[in-house]
Design a protein around this motif. Sequence first.
Motif, PDB file in Angstrom:
ATOM      1  N   LEU A 197      30.339 -22.542  28.332  1.00  0.00           N
ATOM      2  CA  LEU A 197      31.275 -21.970  29.307  1.00  0.00           C
ATOM      3  C   LEU A 197      31.930 -20.700  28.763  1.00  0.00           C
ATOM      4  O   LEU A 197      32.148 -19.733  29.498  1.00  0.00           O
ATOM      5  CB  LEU A 197      32.338 -22.996  29.696  1.00  0.00           C
ATOM      6  N   SER A 200      29.550 -17.771  29.244  1.00  0.00           N
ATOM      7  CA  SER A 200      29.585 -17.265  30.621  1.00  0.00           C
ATOM      8  C   SER A 200      30.865 -16.481  30.874  1.00  0.00           C
ATOM      9  O   SER A 200      30.844 -15.414  31.489  1.00  0.00           O
ATOM     10  CB  SER A 200      29.494 -18.421  31.617  1.00  0.00           C
ATOM     11  N   TYR A 201      31.959 -17.009  30.397  1.00  0.00           N
ATOM     12  CA  TYR A 201      33.253 -16.348  30.572  1.00  0.00           C
ATOM     13  C   TYR A 201      33.236 -14.953  29.935  1.00  0.00           C
ATOM     14  O   TYR A 201      33.646 -13.968  30.557  1.00  0.00           O
ATOM     15  CB  TYR A 201      34.359 -17.215  29.960  1.00  0.00           C
ATOM     16  N   PHE A 208      31.169 -12.500  31.988  1.00  0.00           N
ATOM     17  CA  PHE A 208      31.854 -12.060  33.198  1.00  0.00           C
ATOM     18  C   PHE A 208      33.028 -11.136  32.886  1.00  0.00           C
ATOM     19  O   PHE A 208      33.297 -10.202  33.634  1.00  0.00           O
ATOM     20  CB  PHE A 208      32.296 -13.257  34.046  1.00  0.00           C
ATOM     21  N   THR A 217      33.111  -7.449  34.274  1.00  0.00           N
ATOM     22  CA  THR A 217      34.258  -7.012  35.060  1.00  0.00           C
ATOM     23  C   THR A 217      34.819  -5.698  34.528  1.00  0.00           C
ATOM     24  O   THR A 217      35.114  -4.774  35.299  1.00  0.00           O
ATOM     25  CB  THR A 217      35.355  -8.098  35.051  1.00  0.00           C
ATOM     26  N   GLY A 271      30.859 -14.342  44.328  1.00  0.00           N
ATOM     27  CA  GLY A 271      31.386 -14.444  42.966  1.00  0.00           C
ATOM     28  C   GLY A 271      31.238 -15.850  42.416  1.00  0.00           C
ATOM     29  O   GLY A 271      30.847 -16.049  41.266  1.00  0.00           O
ATOM     30  N   LEU A 272      31.502 -16.829  43.244  1.00  0.00           N
ATOM     31  CA  LEU A 272      31.334 -18.223  42.833  1.00  0.00           C
ATOM     32  C   LEU A 272      29.866 -18.513  42.541  1.00  0.00           C
ATOM     33  O   LEU A 272      29.531 -19.114  41.518  1.00  0.00           O
ATOM     34  CB  LEU A 272      31.851 -19.159  43.928  1.00  0.00           C
ATOM     35  N   THR A 309      28.638 -17.012  39.308  1.00  0.00           N
ATOM     36  CA  THR A 309      29.138 -17.774  38.165  1.00  0.00           C
ATOM     37  C   THR A 309      28.313 -19.037  37.953  1.00  0.00           C
ATOM     38  O   THR A 309      27.945 -19.372  36.821  1.00  0.00           O
ATOM     39  CB  THR A 309      30.622 -18.133  38.377  1.00  0.00           C
ATOM     40  N   LEU A 325      24.762 -17.987  36.484  1.00  0.00           N
ATOM     41  CA  LEU A 325      24.758 -17.617  35.068  1.00  0.00           C
ATOM     42  C   LEU A 325      25.055 -18.818  34.179  1.00  0.00           C
ATOM     43  O   LEU A 325      24.405 -19.013  33.150  1.00  0.00           O
ATOM     44  CB  LEU A 325      25.756 -16.500  34.784  1.00  0.00           C
ATOM     45  N   THR A 326      25.995 -19.644  34.574  1.00  0.00           N
ATOM     46  CA  THR A 326      26.353 -20.798  33.756  1.00  0.00           C
ATOM     47  C   THR A 326      25.191 -21.789  33.679  1.00  0.00           C
ATOM     48  O   THR A 326      24.921 -22.357  32.612  1.00  0.00           O
ATOM     49  CB  THR A 326      27.628 -21.461  34.295  1.00  0.00           C
TER      50      THR A 326
END
Length: 142
Positions: free
Chosen positions: A33, A36-37, A40, A44, A73-74, A77, A80-81
């Motif tokens: 996680l 992925s964070y 992003f 961004t 966007g959801l 996410t 990618l995760t």
Amino acid sequence: MKLLVYLVAVLGGAALSMEGAIAGELGKTVGKLESSYYIFIMGTLILGLTTLFAGKGDLPYVLKAPKWNLTGGLLGTVYLTILVISIPFIGIGVSMVAVIVGQMITSMIIEHFGWLGSSKIKINKERVIAIVCMGIALVLIF
């Protein structure tokens, strides 16, 4: 012009495979996680700067857009995760082919019914054969 668009799309696919591989490796170190964070956050920042200096759209329209338009966007996410989690287990090739099979099936259904603002393109014999071939490719690459 159409050929150029196809080539750019192929390059986009190559970039996604590289991103998935890099994110999968980073996920082994920092956590899935967290990987992925991080991706992003970096995306961004880079896209924010690019939009600031080169954007020509109407970003405040996001506040007025239909709420279903904002689900991308959801979904990005989730995509990618899932790659970050699956690549260390089953590899880049299998993960990417599985993603492509899912994309093909879903995009054909969306286009068949004209959902989400897309043009209607009916499912035909050639499209079904393409899905079957991709399914075979997924089995063979696994």
